[in-house]
Design an enzyme around this catalytic site. Structure first.
Site: not given
Ligand code: UT7
Length: 331
Positions: A113, A288, A258
């Site tokens: 991430c 995500n 993020h």
């Protein structure tokens, strides 16, 4: 003094939209649970034969078009992904081949991430030293082939989505523009809190039917613990880059975090005293997308007019590793 500027961005997400309601038919979950816990409403899944390099190619072509640049102007490719097309070689060379770029270095980075921020730090250093002048930095992920579409894998299956986004980076002599600061961090003591245990070259053989049967190839996450660390490390990373560059929270025009969880992003904004409209969130539409999430959000935020030239923009990320980091850019 040379700084690194974002010349352009481009994004691509697969056509197939998968709603929370569609997932209800595959596992014991609900639209309500997913929305309440994460803010996600839908995500995209890549087609059967669509890899991260295919998605990255389209995102790159869109970024090149926006910049009015030809593919031959790229002199370095950096790809951030945790879902490579193949075990080796890295996705970078497949992207290079598909783009038709000849003989430029292709660097693959594995920072999950935080991949885009790690990639930005590397690109910034390359550009500042004059090593390269036009760097393609891409985040691309195909999660849909790694998640388990059953109740056993529901804690992660509902969260992750597929997508890619590209940034073309180059030098500027304007000292007031571009990347002002980037800082990255890691703490490997938490590596197993968000990971896929297999395939694993630490085992012989590195993959087996038993490993697959035991679910070792799917993502495993200690969600609450990851959440707890994310809500402290993401604001800390942002504060760090502000301090390095001599700015404060009030100077920020927009933060592109993020996109792991809407509650995390809102918690970060609240903790920093940042108004909600300065925290860009698009997790509702894509879930995500790991290394692709910041550049996808950045691209959409710019396209919607949420970031204007001259704005002070912050990035912050946290994820598997644990890894985390922040960046500050004068757009
Ligand atoms: O991008 C990398 C970084 N990743 C993150 O930052 C993710 C951080 N973590 C999170 O965002 C949240 O922890 C989650 C969204 C993953 C989970 O939310 P939570 O509020 O922490 O839920 P939980 O894990 O504590 O689970 C609550 C309950 C459990 O049931 P019991 O034990 O209370 O009976 C789970 O089994 O929800 C259950 N559950 C589900 N229920 C319906 C877990 N997944 C699901 C699901 N649908 N998909």
């Amino acid at each position: 003094m040379v700084r690194t500027e974002f010349i352009s961005t481009g994004m691509y997400v697969p056509e197939r939209v998968v709603t929370n309601h569609e997932l209800e038919g595959m596992m014991d979950t609900s639209d309500e649970w997913i929305r309440q816990r994460s803010g996600i409403e839908e995500r995209r899944w890549a087609a059967e034969d669509e890899g991260g390099s295919d998605m990255a190619k389209v995102a790159t072509e869109r970024a090149l078009e926006a910049a009015g640049m030809g593919v031959d102007e790229i002199d370095c490719i950096i790809v951030a992904t945790l879902s490579p097309d193949h075990f080796f070689p890295g996705t970078g060379v497949f992207l290079q081949r598909k783009l038709g770029v000849k003989d430029v270095p292709c660097l693959d980075i594995r920072n999950q991430c935080t991949g885009f921020i790690y990639g930005l730090e590397i690109a910034d250093a390359f550009i500042k030293t004059g090593q390269y002048r036009r760097i393609l930095l891409v985040g691309t992920e195909v999660h849909s082939s790694g998640i388990i579409l059953s109740t056993e894998g529901r804690d992660t299956a509902v969260l992750f989505g597929d997508g890619a986004a590209a940034a073309i980076l180059g030098p500027t002599d304007d000292a007031d523009r571009g990347v002002l600061a980037v800082r990255t961090h890691a703490d490997g003591r938490h590596a197993e809190k968000l990971w896929a245990p297999a395939p694993a070259c630490i085992s012989k053989p590195f993959i087996s039917a038993e490993m697959i049967e035991a679910g070792l190839t799917r993502p495993h996450m200690e969600g609450r613990d990851v959440f707890k660390h994310a809500v402290t490390k993401m604001p800390a990373a942002l504060k760090e880059v502000l301090e390095v560059a001599g700015y404060s929270i009030d100077d920020l025009d927009m933060v592109v975090p993020h996109q792991a969880n809407m509650r995390i992003a809102q918690g970060v904004a609240k903790g920093l005293g940042l108004p909600d409209d300065k925290m860009y969130i698009n997790i509702q539409r894509y879930g995500n997308t790991t290394a692709a999430s910041i550049p996808i959000a950045l691209h959409e935020c710019v396209a919607e007019g949420g970031i204007q030239r001259g704005d002070l923009v912050g990035f912050t990320a946290f994820g598997s590793g644990f890894t985390w980091g922040g960046a500050l850019v004068r757009w």
